[in-house]
Design an enzyme around this catalytic site. Structure first.
Site, PDB file in Angstrom:
ATOM      1  N   HIS A 195      -0.068  -9.597   7.156  1.00 13.98           N
ATOM      2  CA  HIS A 195       0.084 -10.041   5.788  1.00 13.98           C
ATOM      3  C   HIS A 195      -1.235 -10.400   5.144  1.00 13.98           C
ATOM      4  CE1 HIS A 195       2.343 -10.548   2.270  1.00 13.98           C
ATOM      5  NE2 HIS A 195       1.519 -11.526   1.976  1.00 13.98           N
ATOM      6  N   HIS A 236       6.591  -0.043  -2.607  1.00 15.86           N
ATOM      7  CA  HIS A 236       6.084  -1.380  -2.942  1.00 15.86           C
ATOM      8  C   HIS A 236       4.595  -1.499  -2.672  1.00 15.86           C
ATOM      9  CE1 HIS A 236       5.477  -5.725  -2.783  1.00 15.86           C
ATOM     10  NE2 HIS A 236       5.016  -5.572  -1.561  1.00 15.86           N
ATOM     11  N   PHE A 237       4.174  -1.132  -1.460  1.00 14.49           N
ATOM     12  CA  PHE A 237       2.767  -1.416  -1.189  1.00 14.49           C
ATOM     13  C   PHE A 237       1.837  -0.425  -1.861  1.00 14.49           C
ATOM     14  CE2 PHE A 237       1.638   1.663   2.024  1.00 14.49           C
ATOM     15  CZ  PHE A 237       2.607   1.695   3.018  1.00 14.49           C
ATOM     16  N   HIS A 238       2.335   0.759  -2.224  1.00 12.23           N
ATOM     17  CA  HIS A 238       1.478   1.625  -3.026  1.00 12.23           C
ATOM     18  C   HIS A 238       1.304   1.041  -4.418  1.00 12.23           C
ATOM     19  CE1 HIS A 238       1.711   4.602   0.177  1.00 12.23           C
ATOM     20  NE2 HIS A 238       0.719   5.233  -0.414  1.00 12.23           N
ATOM     21  N   ARG A 270      11.692   5.473   6.118  1.00 13.03           N
ATOM     22  CA  ARG A 270      10.244   5.605   6.040  1.00 13.03           C
ATOM     23  C   ARG A 270       9.740   6.554   7.075  1.00 13.03           C
ATOM     24  NH1 ARG A 270       6.682   0.180   6.614  1.00 13.03           N
ATOM     25  NH2 ARG A 270       4.846   1.457   6.301  1.00 13.03           N
ATOM     26  N   ARG A 271       8.527   7.071   6.834  1.00 10.40           N
ATOM     27  CA  ARG A 271       7.780   7.775   7.874  1.00 10.40           C
ATOM     28  C   ARG A 271       8.472   9.029   8.361  1.00 10.40           C
ATOM     29  NH1 ARG A 271       5.133   2.326  10.738  1.00 10.40           N
ATOM     30  NH2 ARG A 271       3.397   2.439   9.305  1.00 10.40           N
ATOM     31  N   TYR A 318      -4.340  -9.856   1.425  1.00 11.42           N
ATOM     32  CA  TYR A 318      -5.097 -10.809   0.610  1.00 11.42           C
ATOM     33  C   TYR A 318      -6.586 -10.593   0.771  1.00 11.42           C
ATOM     34  CZ  TYR A 318      -0.713 -12.831  -0.569  1.00 11.42           C
ATOM     35  OH  TYR A 318       0.552 -12.976  -1.061  1.00 11.42           O
TER      36      TYR A 318
END
Lengths: 223, 172, 540
Positions: C217, C368-370, C431-432, C221
């Site tokens: 995580h 989401h993370f893209h 996914r994947r 950041y």
């Protein structure tokens, strides 16, 4: 009395079926993997010669006779499993049982690594390239829950880790024989029925077509 | 009562925003906690180990122990194995509106499973047993899809779940 | 002199990042096209997963680490007006990291490390992949040390003075990165490298995933904080205004430092080897870590309002139009904030404990993370590049118009790529995967989104090419750049004395240590207290 006999034999049969036991006693745990790691192909070659494996499997695991079984280039883990399953009678074959009956685990591992190191037969140059067969091989058939053969057996048909055997270079006749055995529950050492489910979903025509896709070149008839 | 943020934050609007943000975080956390406890709604967290390399030789994941079993209280237990590249047994039937507990183990690598349009989802980690419980409110044909990369055949890894009316019972 | 500002270090690091970025962008287009099923000729799981692994490593580890490090060095020297603490060591760090990348590139590009950027065992890559990854991280630790030393030296030379905000945020990030990277480094050093070399036979997959979650995580950041540093310290002046609150910015950085690492179990919600209580604890921290982002949102938008009003904007929304949108930093920040809003809401769903089950390991997560990383964070990396390149090279930016077009294309492309991606996840696509051999009902539902994503990917590639072209041409630009100073924002209200807790990190590091022991102590220790079964290597 007859009723009691019937009930008792029924119970016996039930328990023997219900507690049928595992389809194979071979597990790829550390001891088994250790055995394969320390196995000696030279010892394996000696054993193959003294055991006269060449009679059905050819001098180096590829037979001249298309009715035989090619075992060259199969993974050592797979060969070892089959030998052990023959010995434990979890794979039913009188000849192979006789051949493996007196071998110990190390010897079976030695044989396995020797045959694994031999060059496999090549696929026939005129292999079946029909779109329908290619679809089965690379995409499977979702409507029948058939997964692509390539997913477990590799896109090159050379197999996958531990007990997914290479299919490329096997004689078509044996290929068909094997899938038929699975579909009729005559061969049951595919832990969790992985191949039985597949074979039972395939049609006979598809099995033949797949055999001609993966099949080894049939050697020229000797004069 | 003086705002403790006053010493580090001049703007009253920003102070209010900070309190709102903190409240938001706390409220959401509390709500999740409430629903977790009240409805027993937890992700799969059973912490049980198993030797994946000898899975078919174990008792719970032996070949003849797989599939669907009905418990005396009417709830259902489904025992599945995840192995490259499928879930076994590949076709299972469970009754609708019935508590179903899935017990899964991997025979090889990391897998994941979810059933689209339902709450059934869990990771399947080699060395550990996964347990997840849910109820299926609608009959129909569903798919169990592997959702964690498990090798080149990952795309092909899926199996069938059929939810049938209660009277029809369930089997695999 | 430019050299005192470590311009060479900054340029070298950031160029490595952006070259990696461009290479990975090409792979991204290949992947989205391959998966759509529209181009059968390019379908190949082997190629696809090698591409995904390489793309993930390049975007998630190389682009990020090198841009953050390069920007960090330049921020340190310009905000503190101080030389790099130990320049040869800094270059050594750069060499270590680059060697790591090159070492890992070989197995990645030859299909021997197709274990994805998360490299979860027991799928095993060639040992050089893990060794390369370790070198990359260790090289970045040199940067961490540099940032801490430079701040310490400055504080000694300026007793009682307030550490410039840009350096405060950068050092917070350096400390955060060191703390969080310990997780993956432990996994790689004690498990994966010995295991891939055959020194140990098995790894406990549960322990490996737990150690990775420690890093997983807070690494986002590590990527995000430099974007916040730019928003707090570069954006306000670029917009023609002031920073609404220096102190709240520090509060945000401190909260990020404290709350980012001890919340990693939210990546393991669906894993059975961690008990629910620990997952719940991490969930509470995960919601707390949203607060500094909410604070940042307020402060940054308030700063923009200050600028807008100073430029004559009136009323509730009039200031928005008055902002200098012709400045790439301003446009990028506006677009970043929009993407942060969408992506942030998605993140809250992911954080929501049992609700995570609805989207875990579906394409929602990748979408989401893209959106949040490739969108919010990376667009700010572009903004930082456009801002710094003229100062680093002494040449004017080749084309501001091209920069603005590039930023808008990135934003549009990102929405076209990621919004359908979220829908795919809600519709259950796992996914994947490299293809979709599933029920036709599912596949038909997914197909339109897949097509849209291909278009998004192409737009993004064009944007990526524009960025690199613009930066390259800047080097040879005939026009010299006259303003070589980095203009840090001034706060609306100057702070005469900053409380020590907001001027240093000693106490906060101690707090993180305590929090880490409380939240990760038992979850890791349990693997040594109970009998677990390890797993041998598996090939892909």
């Amino acid at each position: 009395m007859m009723r009691l006999m019937a009930v008792l034999s029924g119970m016996l049969l039930f328990t023997s079926v219900a507690n049928a036991g595992p389809s194979s006693l071979v597990a790829f745990d550390l001891p088994t993997l250790g055995l394969l790691q320390t196995a000696d192909p030279a010892r394996g070659e000696e054993l193959a010669s003294s055991g006269k494996c060449s009679k059905c499997h050819g001098d180096a695991g590829v037979s001249d006779d298309p009715e035989d079984v090619n075992i060259a280039g199969l993974r050592a883990s797979y060969i070892y499993k089959q030998l052990k399953d023959y010995q434990d009678k979890n794979r039913d074959d009188k000849d192979m049982y006789k051949k493996t009956r007196d071998l110990d685990d190390q010897q079976m591992a030695d044989l396995a690594v020797w045959f694994a190191s031999q060059a496999p037969a090549s696929v026939a140059a005129d292999r079946n390239a029909d779109p329908a067969v290619l679809k089965l091989v690379f995409n499977g058939d979702p409507t029948r829950l058939l997964k692509a053969c390539a997913s477990c057996h590799g896109r090159d048909g050379r197999g996958g880790q531990f007990d997914h055997p290479a299919l490329s270079g096997q004689y078509p006749e044996y290929f068909i024989y094997t899938l038929t055995e699975f579909s009729e529950d005559d061969r049951t050492n595919d832990v969790y029925s992985r191949m039985r489910h597949i074979a039972q979903a395939l049609t006979e025509e598809e099995i033949e077509a797949l055999a001609s896709y993966y099949g080894a070149a049939v050697p020229e008839e000797e004069e | 009562m003086a705002d403790p943020l006053k010493s580090i934050c001049d703007d009253p609007l920003e102070r209010r925003w900070v309190w709102i943000s903190l409240a938001l975080a706390i409220v959401m956390g509390t709500m999740l906690g409430y629903f977790a406890v009240a409805n027993n709604l937890h992700p799969p967290s059973n912490v049980e180990t198993i030797d994946s390399s000898r899975l078919h030789l174990s008792e719970e994941f032996a070949e003849d122990n797989l599939g669907v079993k009905t418990n005396p209280d009417g709830s259902v237990r489904v025992t599945l194995v995840a192995a490259r590249y499928g879930f076994y047994p590949p076709r299972i039937e469970v009754p609708v509106d019935t508590p179903v507990t899935f017990r899964l183990a991997s025979a090889d690598v990391l897998h994941g499973v979810h059933v689209p349009n339902t709450n059934m989802a869990t990771m399947v980690v080699p060395g550990y047993i996964a347990e997840v419980s849910t109820t299926f409110p609608r009959t129909g044909e569903y798919s169990l899809l592997c959702n964690e990369y498990c090798g080149l055949g990952h795309d092909s890894m899926w199996s069938r779940l059929v939810v049938v009316p209660k009277s029809a019972g369930g089997q695999s | 002199m430019k050299d005192d500002k470590a311009a060479g270090l900054a340029l070298a690091n950031m160029w490595v990042g952006f070259i990696a970025f461009l290479a990975a962008a090409f792979m991204g287009v290949y992947q989205v096209a391959e998966r759509s099923g529209v181009f059968p000729a390019i379908e190949s799981p082997k190629l696809y997963f090698a591409s995904v692994s390489t793309h993930g490593v390049l975007m998630g580890f190389v682009l990020t680490t090198f841009v953050v490090v390069g920007f960090g060095y330049y921020t340190a020297t310009t905000s503190l007006r101080q030389a790099v603490w130990n320049k040869p060591l800094a270059w050594l760090g750069f060499c270590l990291s680059i060697s790591g990348v090159l070492l890992a590139a070989v197995p990645l590009l030859t299909g021997n490390a197709s274990v994805l950027y998360t490299f979860y065992p027991p799928l095993m890559a060639h040992p050089t992949f893990y060794i390369g990854a370790a070198l990359l991280v260790v090289g970045s630790w040199v940067w961490c040390l540099q940032m801490v030393m430079m701040m310490a030296i400055w504080k000694k030379a300026h007793p009682g003075e307030t550490v410039p905000l840009a350096m405060f945020g950068t050092t917070a990030n350096a400390i955060l990165w060191f703390i969080t990277s310990l997780g993956v480094t432990s996994e790689v050093l004690f498990q994966l490298i010995p295991w891939s070399l055959g020194i140990i036979d098995t790894v406990d997959v549960g322990l490996a995933r737990t150690l990775f979650s420690w890093t997983l995580h807070a690494i986002v950041y590590f990527w995000l904080i430099p974007a916040y540093v730019a928003m707090y310290t570069l954006l306000p002046k670029a917009a023609g205004g002031r920073l609404a609150s220096d102190q709240m910015a520090r509060v945000a950085f401190i909260m990020l430092l404290v709350f980012s690492v001890p919340i990693g179990l939210h990546h393991l919600y669906m894993d059975p080897f961690q008990a629910a209580g620990w997952k719940f604890l991490h969930m509470t921290g995960t919601f707390m870590v949203a607060v500094p982002t909410l604070i940042t949102g307020f402060t940054v938008i308030a700063s923009l309002e200050v600028a807008g009003k100073l430029r004559g904007g009136k009323g509730l929304f009039g200031w928005i139009g008055a902002l200098p949108w012709g400045n790439p930093m301003v446009t990028a920040a506006g677009l970043a904030l929009l993407m942060l809003t969408f992506g942030g809401f998605g993140g809250m769903i992911n954080a929501s404990y049992a609700m995570n089950a609805m989207i875990h390991n579906t394409q929602w997560v990748t979408g989401h993370f893209h959106l949040i990383f490739a969108g919010t964070v990376v667009i700010m990396y572009f903004a930082i590049a456009y801002y710094l390149w003229p100062k680093l090279t002494g040449r004017q930016l080749h084309s501001t118009r091209l920069a603005l077009t590039q930023l808008w294309l990135w934003f549009i492309g990102m929405l076209v790529l990621t919004l359908p991606w979220h829908v795919l996840g809600l519709d259950g696509q796992p996914r994947r995967i490299s293809s979709t051999p599933y029920d036709q009902v599912l596949v038909d539902k997914w197909q339109p989104n897949e097509i849209a994503m291909v278009i998004g990917g192409i737009i993004l590639l064009v944007s990526a090419l524009m960025l690199v072209y613009n930066l390259m041409k800047t080097h040879g630009n005939a026009q010299a750049e006259t303003n070589l100073e980095v203009e840090y924002a001034e706060p609306v209200h100057a702070v005469l004395r900053m409380p020590p807790l907001m001027n240093g990190f000693g106490f906060w590091c101690l707090l993180v240590l305590v929090y880490m022991i409380a939240s990760y102590g038992y979850p890791i220790a349990q693997f040594f207290l109970m009998d677990t079964y390890g797993t041998v290597p598996w090939s892909i």
